[in-house]
Design a protein around this motif. Structure first.
Motif, PDB file in Angstrom:
ATOM      1  N   GLU A   1      18.170  43.119  51.271  1.00 11.77           N
ATOM      2  CA  GLU A   1      18.129  44.096  50.899  1.00 11.77           C
ATOM      3  C   GLU A   1      17.706  45.063  51.899  1.00 11.77           C
ATOM      4  O   GLU A   1      18.070  45.606  52.757  1.00 11.77           O
ATOM      5  N   LEU A   2      16.918  45.685  51.027  1.00 10.93           N
ATOM      6  CA  LEU A   2      15.834  46.335  51.611  1.00 10.93           C
ATOM      7  C   LEU A   2      14.907  46.040  52.972  1.00 10.93           C
ATOM      8  O   LEU A   2      14.950  46.945  53.826  1.00 10.93           O
ATOM      9  N   ARG A   3      14.521  44.846  53.184  1.00 15.51           N
ATOM     10  CA  ARG A   3      14.151  44.252  54.679  1.00 15.51           C
ATOM     11  C   ARG A   3      15.576  44.927  55.595  1.00 15.51           C
ATOM     12  O   ARG A   3      14.844  45.215  56.551  1.00 15.51           O
ATOM     13  N   ILE A   4      16.147  44.136  55.450  1.00 10.59           N
ATOM     14  CA  ILE A   4      16.759  43.693  56.385  1.00 10.59           C
ATOM     15  C   ILE A   4      17.460  45.578  56.874  1.00 10.59           C
ATOM     16  O   ILE A   4      17.709  46.189  58.333  1.00 10.59           O
ATOM     17  N   ALA A   5      17.694  46.320  55.674  1.00 12.23           N
ATOM     18  CA  ALA A   5      18.399  48.258  55.989  1.00 12.23           C
ATOM     19  C   ALA A   5      17.265  48.421  57.193  1.00 12.23           C
ATOM     20  O   ALA A   5      17.538  49.063  57.942  1.00 12.23           O
ATOM     21  N   ARG A   6      15.820  48.185  56.917  1.00 11.93           N
ATOM     22  CA  ARG A   6      14.480  49.013  57.447  1.00 11.93           C
ATOM     23  C   ARG A   6      15.013  48.690  58.760  1.00 11.93           C
ATOM     24  O   ARG A   6      15.103  48.965  59.397  1.00 11.93           O
ATOM     25  N   MET A   7      15.041  47.435  58.921  1.00 10.34           N
ATOM     26  CA  MET A   7      14.889  46.546  60.038  1.00 10.34           C
ATOM     27  C   MET A   7      16.481  47.127  61.191  1.00 10.34           C
ATOM     28  O   MET A   7      15.958  47.992  62.400  1.00 10.34           O
ATOM     29  N   ALA A   8      16.896  46.788  60.550  1.00  9.36           N
ATOM     30  CA  ALA A   8      18.684  47.936  60.973  1.00  9.36           C
ATOM     31  C   ALA A   8      18.200  49.095  61.031  1.00  9.36           C
ATOM     32  O   ALA A   8      19.082  49.699  62.453  1.00  9.36           O
ATOM     33  N   ALA A   9      17.672  49.942  60.283  1.00 13.31           N
ATOM     34  CA  ALA A   9      17.644  51.519  60.534  1.00 13.31           C
ATOM     35  C   ALA A   9      16.547  51.714  61.990  1.00 13.31           C
ATOM     36  O   ALA A   9      16.646  52.612  62.800  1.00 13.31           O
TER      37      ALA A   9
ATOM     38  N   GLU B   1      24.564  40.157  58.364  1.00 18.46           N
ATOM     39  CA  GLU B   1      25.954  41.583  58.009  1.00 18.46           C
ATOM     40  C   GLU B   1      26.584  40.741  56.392  1.00 18.46           C
ATOM     41  O   GLU B   1      26.669  42.800  55.782  1.00 18.46           O
ATOM     42  N   ASN B   2      26.108  39.879  55.887  1.00 19.05           N
ATOM     43  CA  ASN B   2      26.377  40.294  54.380  1.00 19.05           C
ATOM     44  C   ASN B   2      25.642  41.274  53.702  1.00 19.05           C
ATOM     45  O   ASN B   2      25.699  42.151  52.459  1.00 19.05           O
ATOM     46  N   HIS B   3      24.372  40.931  53.870  1.00 21.36           N
ATOM     47  CA  HIS B   3      23.154  41.964  52.997  1.00 21.36           C
ATOM     48  C   HIS B   3      23.846  43.626  53.605  1.00 21.36           C
ATOM     49  O   HIS B   3      23.570  44.633  52.446  1.00 21.36           O
ATOM     50  N   LEU B   4      23.572  43.680  54.955  1.00 17.07           N
ATOM     51  CA  LEU B   4      24.031  45.194  55.247  1.00 17.07           C
ATOM     52  C   LEU B   4      25.458  45.582  54.117  1.00 17.07           C
ATOM     53  O   LEU B   4      25.746  46.855  54.081  1.00 17.07           O
ATOM     54  N   GLY B   5      26.433  44.584  53.966  1.00 17.05           N
ATOM     55  CA  GLY B   5      27.988  45.160  53.602  1.00 17.05           C
ATOM     56  C   GLY B   5      27.436  45.561  51.925  1.00 17.05           C
ATOM     57  O   GLY B   5      28.027  46.208  52.149  1.00 17.05           O
TER      58      GLY B   5
END
Length: 998
Positions: free
Chosen positions: A942-950, A970-974
């Motif tokens: 989740e942290l990795r995906i959040a950083r990439m989205a940020a 999408e599920n991880h970001l949710g």
């Protein structure tokens, strides 16, 4: 066939459910399995009709007896027309990003220039022999397969600049499959999809592998995937097709024969009359409930004017299924001249059949062919519309079955000649050439070799191997046999053919090549194949044989000999049986300047040797940086090279963390662009190791999991990646998961004695220690010690001796503890990095008396403050704080413990942070409680995906990068939004704060 489908209500209901789920965004794999004629194709046709009504996009393909030898033939049936129907902008979008990796499967193969088809005598043909040079510098920490050196990696790599002789093409399979998946996913963004693959038992192997790849990810896409196959058919890939029925979550439909009532319903509609029960029973017995045979029987009965009465039942009782098949031939024989020849031509040509090509193959004039086509359609032999096809595969099989071996070979030989004469791609001729009789024809062998290179370019080494085996059977001219053997060796290796057979091809090629300079590539291939068959010692023996053969021979470039020498040294230093010989060769030479590719590879070996022996971090770092040569080494080798990972580990162990991560990020980006399995898995795995060493635990864990999840990850990299992933999991307290990872990675008594695999025992000792099993942990460390001594692995960067010292103290063996702490201190001083010196000081401090212990623990903290190893810094702060608390120095203890908790939390070391808080509580301070929300609550993924989205990446871009689906992102970001208390990605950057990945 009747317009109304009978007794298939349950099958249609489940297909409808799959379509409904796809419309809502959740895909399903539906497999329809049954014998020929049971109605599988009819069910797929009904599914298409239903889907079309609901606005689905339809992608359809069907296997064929000839097409199974055509690389990605079924994939192109699925995708070429839908892609061609898009406007240029939409097509560019669908084929953008990771989908671009699908180009080799969808576009024309990048065939070699025809002028290269005929090599000079004894000259290996381009695209043939050696598996490239990526591993000439030897195995990395992630290195070779169990008891095997770094062989598979070079096979997956691009040709290295230093590779003597021609190099084999890269293994494009993973990249192509990944690209095709994203092509389908991007099409699905435009609306739900129905993909149907009929007669999958005849589909080519590369296309079937993609179907598997898609099936395992279809749940996250608005895609219904319907596959029909015969369970009893032995096609080109029967096992691969049948395995679809056991895919997790697959819906398997097995239509049953029609009942007598069903037969009566079908015949009643066909014969436009009520059907007597006795007549229906006789027809049911005659066709055994098979819908296709029933259709044939019904047609014959109508043609003969038979009425479906009880009195007529006797006429049917003598009919049997095989007589109905023969009836097709009788119907064909009654047609005018040319019909049989034209039907045979369509059967031989398969999906490539066009009216003009079939006419030419049947040797008919245009009027005769046109009349024959009309009569074949009227007789329900061929379909009434283009493209040319039979009304049912059984009809095609009956027609083709009338050809004897000699006649079949002649028809296919003429079909191949026509395909070439019409200017079509070589791949249209090659499947026909497989059916011809070997006749020593040089044109045939050259065409097959060229087609094999095209198949390799597409990522289909199994098809290429089939072509080359047939070329060798022709046989080729004597002066081209060695080149053909080497091409077959390279393709066979990539295709996973038995190593002993592939190795025999390379050995024969070596014996046939007269020119010493051109034997180098053959020797390299043979050494790597021998490694897969006999482990490191066998590979080294072959390389020693090669150097004896080529040393001093005229025409051999010293750079070529140096490449062989470096291959030998790289492999040899990883195995106890070959270590001494490899080291002797390395010690005979002064460190090279690094001006040439071979010299840079030699520096890789020297840096590895310096790293493994723990000689000096300063020297190791200098050698590694010289080997990299400002990026030249990466250019020499390509991103798939073991040597790059070897240098990365040496740099990281020498505390050059920033340079290491920069190198690996570049390797990973290039590997993703090329779709390289080894490059992606190796770069992620090595980056996981580096991040563990510097204390970036969530990133290390995410990299490790992702590396092991790469489809087709080479097994030889798994033990090392698994070991360091388990170490990161221990710091999070996930002991059961860590144990499972190590078990899956093969850690145990049978783990081969190849250097890079030994670290798995260090990881398992830490798992067992954390589980409260110190005796078992010490057993693992004893095994690790035995293995390390046999390959002179003494680097303090892997502090297992420090662990062993503390474990011995834990079980009351103070003498052993002191001895091991002293050993580690000596090695740490030799290596000389703040990280290892700090670990040594901390270990001695924990074993020392109170005052001396505090002095050493303060020294450890000071050393780790100047080190990139944040996890070790947190550990030293914790031990110092705990010691201060025990001495009653409460204020200073609280200060150090607060710092420990802070640094441990930043590292993601939840166990260490919790222990720091416990110590704070004992000291009378209020420590920070565990966070159940906010950044600390995020999982590593989740942290990795959040950083990439940020950072502004779209869900699609994140998914392409991480080899997951957009729905997974999408599920991880949710979940991330909920934990961070935000509602959209625009708030991510602020919510994550200054938290940044190293």
């Amino acid at each position: 066939m009747t317009a109304r489908i009978v007794e298939r209500g349950e099958e249609l209901r489940r297909i409808g459910a799959a379509l409904g789920a796809a419309a809502l965004g959740s895909g399903t794999l539906v497999v329809v399995e049954g014998p020929a004629g049971i109605g599988k194709s009819r069910l797929l046709a009904e599914a298409c009709a239903l889907a079309e009504q609901d606005g689905f996009q339809l992608l359809r393909a069907r296997g064929g007896a000839l097409e199974r030898d055509l690389a990605y033939g079924a994939v192109r049936q699925l995708l070429e027309r839908p892609l061609a129907a898009l406007d240029p902008a939409a097509r560019a979008d669908v084929l953008g990003g990771a989908a671009a990796l699908a180009a080799p499967a969808l576009g024309p193969p990048a065939l070699a220039d025809p002028a290269r088809d005929v090599p000079a005598p004894d000259q290996p043909a381009p695209g043939g022999p050696a598996l490239g040079g990526p591993a000439l510098g030897g195995p990395a920490l992630g290195g070779p397969a169990p008891d095997q050196p770094a062989l598979a990696a070079p096979a997956l790599g691009e040709p290295a600049g230093s590779t003597p002789g021609p190099a084999s093409p890269p293994d494009r399979r993973f990249g192509v499959e990944h690209g095709l998946f994203w092509c389908v996913a991007n099409l699905a963004e435009r609306g739900p999809l129905l993909l149907t693959v009929d007669d999958a038992h005849w589909v080519d192997g590369p296309s079937l592998r993609f179907v598997h790849y898609l099936a395992r990810r279809v749940l996250d896409l608005p895609v219904a995937l319907l596959v029909a196959l015969r369970g009893d058919e032995r096609g080109a890939e029967p096992t691969l097709a049948a395995e679809l029925t056991v895919e997790p979550d697959a819906v398997v439909l097995r239509p049953q024969p029609l009942t007598a009532d069903g037969v009566a319903a079908v015949l009643g509609e066909r014969m436009a009359s009520p059907v007597a029960a006795e007549f229906a029973a006789s027809c049911h017995a005659a066709v055994r409930g098979n819908p296709f045979l029933l259709s044939e029987l019904g047609g014959a009965l109508v043609a003969d004017g038979v009425r479906p009465t009880a009195e007529a039942a006797g006429r049917v009782r003598r009919v049997r299924p095989h007589t109905l098949a023969r009836a097709i031939l009788l119907r064909l024989a009654r047609l005018p001249a040319g019909a049989t020849e034209l039907a045979t031509a369509v059967a031989v040509l398969g999906d490539a059949a066009t009216p003009a090509l079939a006419r030419d193959l049947a040797r008919l004039d245009e009027p005769t062919a046109a009349a024959a086509l009309d009569r074949l359609a009227a007789a329900q032999i061929l379909s009434p519309a283009l493209p040319l096809d039979f009304v049912h595969p059984i009809v095609r099989e009956v027609v083709d079955g009338e050809l004897g071996p000699a006649a079949r070979a002649d028809w296919h030989a003429r079909a191949a000649a026509l395909a070439l004469a019409h200017g079509g791609p070589i791949e249209h001729a090659a499947p026909h050439l497989l059916w011809t009789t070997p006749a020593g024809d040089a044109t045939t062998t050259r065409a097959l070799r060229r087609a094999a290179r095209g198949a390799l370019d597409r990522g289909a080494p199994d098809i290429a191997t089939r072509y080359l085996e047939r070329a060798l059977a022709e046989p080729p001219p004597a002066d081209e046999r060695a080149a053909t053997l080497l091409e077959l060796g390279g393709a066979g290796f990539l295709a996973g053919e038995p190593i002993t057979a592939v190795k025999a091809h390379a050995r024969e090629a070596v014996s046939l090549i007269d020119e010493p300079a051109t034997r180098v590539g053959a020797w390299l291939l043979l050494s790597r194949l021998t490694a897969m068959d006999q482990s490191v010692p066998g590979a080294v023996a072959v390389l020693e044989e090669a150097l004896a053969d080529l040393g001093g021979a005229p025409g051999v470039d010293p750079e070529q000999l140096a490449a062989l020498e470096n291959e030998l040294c790289g492999h040899g230093q990883t195995h106890p049986q070959t270590l001494a010989r490899a080291v002797a060769r390395m010690d005979e030479r002064a460190p090279p300047a690094g001006r040439t590719p071979a010299e840079r590879l030699a520096l890789c070996n020297l840096a590895s040797r310096s790293c493994f022996t723990g000689r000096s971090a300063a020297l190791t770092g200098e050698l590694a940086l010289r080997a990299l040569a400002g990026g030249k080494l990466a250019t020499d080798l390509g991103p798939d090279s073991n040597s790059l990972h070897q240098v990365a580990f040496a740099l990281a162990a020498a505390d050059h963390a920033d340079a290491t991560l920069t190198l690996l990020d570049g390797v990973l980006a290039e590997s993703r662009a090329r779709g390289s399995v080894f490059g992606v898995a190796g770069a992620l795995g090595t980056r996981s190791i580096v991040r563990y060493l510097i204390g970036a635990l969530p990133e290390a864990e995410a990299d490790g999991h992702q590396a092991l999840a790469v489809p087709g990850v080479p097994p030889f990299v798994v033990p090392a990646i698994s070991g360091f992933l388990a170490l990161a999991l221990v710091e999070r307290g996930a002991l059961d998961e860590a144990d499972a990872v190590l078990t899956a990675g093969g850690c145990g008594p049978r783990l081969p004695e190849v250097l890079h695999m030994h670290f798995a025992f260090w990881a398992r000792s830490r798992v067992r220690a954390a589980q409260g099993r110190p005796a078992d942990a010490l057993d693992d460390l004893a095994e690790l010690r035995r293995r390390c001594e046999r390959v002179e692995l003494r680097n303090a960067a892997i502090p297992w001796r420090a662990d062993a010292a503390l474990l011995h103290a834990r079980v009351g063996d103070d003498d052993a503890a002191a001895r091991l702490a002293g050993e580690y201190d000596e090695l740490a001083r030799a290596w000389g990095t703040p990280r290892t010196l700090g670990i040594a000081a901390r270990t001695r401090g924990l074993l020392a008396e109170r005052e001396q212990g505090l002095v050493l623990l303060r020294e450890a903290v000071a050393l780790h403050e100047s080190s990139p190893a944040r996890l070790e810094h947190a550990r030293s702060l914790l031990e110092l704080g705990a010691a201060l608390r025990r001495e009653g120095l409460r204020a200073e203890a609280i200060e150090q413990l607060n710092r420990a908790a802070e640094v441990a939390t930043q590292c993601g070391a939840t166990v260490l942070a919790a222990r720091a808080r416990e110590e704070l509580g004992i000291a009378g301070a209020v420590g920070r409680q565990h966070a159940f929300s906010g950044v600390e609550a995020l999982t590593p993924s989740e942290l990795r995906i959040a950083r990439m989205a940020a950072d502004g990446l779209t869900n699609r871009a994140i998914a392409e990068t991480l080899f997951v689906t957009a729905k997974t992102v999408e599920n991880h970001l949710g979940r991330t939004y909920a934990k961070l208390g935000i509602r959209s990605r625009t708030a991510l950057a602020d919510a994550l704060g200054s938290d940044a990945a190293p």
